[in-house]
Design a protein around this motif. Sequence first.
Motif, mmCIF file in Angstrom:
data_model
loop_
_atom_site.group_PDB
_atom_site.id
_atom_site.type_symbol
_atom_site.label_atom_id
_atom_site.label_comp_id
_atom_site.label_asym_id
_atom_site.label_seq_id
_atom_site.Cartn_x
_atom_site.Cartn_y
_atom_site.Cartn_z
ATOM 1 N N ARG A 264 21.903 1.478 -17.534
ATOM 2 C CA ARG A 264 21.823 0.833 -16.422
ATOM 3 C C ARG A 264 23.971 0.390 -16.024
ATOM 4 O O ARG A 264 24.045 1.488 -14.663
ATOM 5 C CB ARG A 264 21.627 -1.245 -16.310
ATOM 6 N N ARG B 10 23.600 3.967 -14.346
ATOM 7 C CA ARG B 10 23.851 4.390 -13.145
ATOM 8 C C ARG B 10 24.402 3.669 -12.075
ATOM 9 O O ARG B 10 25.235 3.753 -10.672
ATOM 10 C CB ARG B 10 22.417 3.325 -12.551
ATOM 11 N N GLN B 11 25.138 2.469 -12.246
ATOM 12 C CA GLN B 11 26.598 2.046 -11.618
ATOM 13 C C GLN B 11 27.352 2.159 -11.876
ATOM 14 O O GLN B 11 28.338 2.927 -10.916
ATOM 15 C CB GLN B 11 26.194 0.477 -12.236
ATOM 16 N N GLN C 33 27.913 5.177 -11.241
ATOM 17 C CA GLN C 33 27.377 6.492 -10.429
ATOM 18 C C GLN C 33 27.887 6.419 -8.810
ATOM 19 O O GLN C 33 27.812 7.087 -7.656
ATOM 20 C CB GLN C 33 26.647 7.118 -10.583
ATOM 21 N N CYS D 284 22.102 13.829 -16.039
ATOM 22 C CA CYS D 284 22.378 13.209 -15.046
ATOM 23 C C CYS D 284 21.025 12.789 -14.075
ATOM 24 O O CYS D 284 21.248 11.627 -14.063
ATOM 25 C CB CYS D 284 23.737 13.456 -14.304
ATOM 26 N N CYS E 176 19.439 9.703 -13.779
ATOM 27 C CA CYS E 176 20.064 8.561 -12.380
ATOM 28 C C CYS E 176 19.598 9.198 -11.038
ATOM 29 O O CYS E 176 19.662 9.922 -11.499
ATOM 30 C CB CYS E 176 21.408 8.060 -12.413
ATOM 31 N N GLN E 177 18.527 8.638 -10.902
ATOM 32 C CA GLN E 177 17.906 9.231 -9.371
ATOM 33 C C GLN E 177 18.868 9.850 -8.234
ATOM 34 O O GLN E 177 19.057 10.600 -7.474
ATOM 35 C CB GLN E 177 16.424 7.568 -8.621
ATOM 36 N N ASP E 178 19.530 9.021 -7.829
ATOM 37 C CA ASP E 178 20.454 9.536 -7.292
ATOM 38 C C ASP E 178 21.776 9.624 -7.363
ATOM 39 O O ASP E 178 21.749 10.603 -6.291
ATOM 40 C CB ASP E 178 21.553 8.054 -7.470
ATOM 41 N N CYS E 179 21.945 10.617 -8.650
ATOM 42 C CA CYS E 179 22.027 11.927 -9.108
ATOM 43 C C CYS E 179 21.573 13.209 -8.483
ATOM 44 O O CYS E 179 22.286 13.748 -8.189
ATOM 45 C CB CYS E 179 22.726 11.994 -10.049
#
Length: 174
Positions: free
Chosen positions: A46, A49-50, A52, A110, A114-117
């Motif tokens: 978590r 993720r934050q 990124q 990454c 993390c899906q945002d990556c």
Amino acid sequence: MYRDLAQSLRCGLRDAAAGFSFLRLRGLRSLLRALRSAADADASVRLFRQSQALRDLQVVPVLFEHSLRRAQDDAVVTVGQVLGIEPAVKLRNPATDSEVALALRVLEGCCLLCQDCAAASHRYNAVKVLLNILMTRGMLEQRACLDTLLALMVDSSENLMVQYGSPCSGFQGT
């Protein structure tokens, strides 16, 4: 715990953005260690993720701008630049095979954490870059590239659409 993660990311990113390959390798190894430690606990995932979401801690842009970018032939140094008459060109060592393979492993980690990556990778045409690496580089990079392609496409419809045209069209008619 967040402070330790942020510090290890900052140090790794600083070295991964360096002009010399040996420094970039050191930074990529540091980033890989940070990803491995972040994967150990849900709280650490978590926090990664934050992190990124913060511009100065984002890993994906550094990977694509430094280790996974194509070599450019415009880094020719003239006599005027050496003597300080003309503005100096920033010298950069091209990415070595081991650097590209390590950068691919970092990108894989990454994307898995993390899906945002994976979404950020889409902005750098990641699938096309990886397919180019797969077709033009050696065996070391190809192995890492296949794993990274899979990680890049997990839960990322944008990256799937680049490859197949639509999220499910690759599975039609089989």
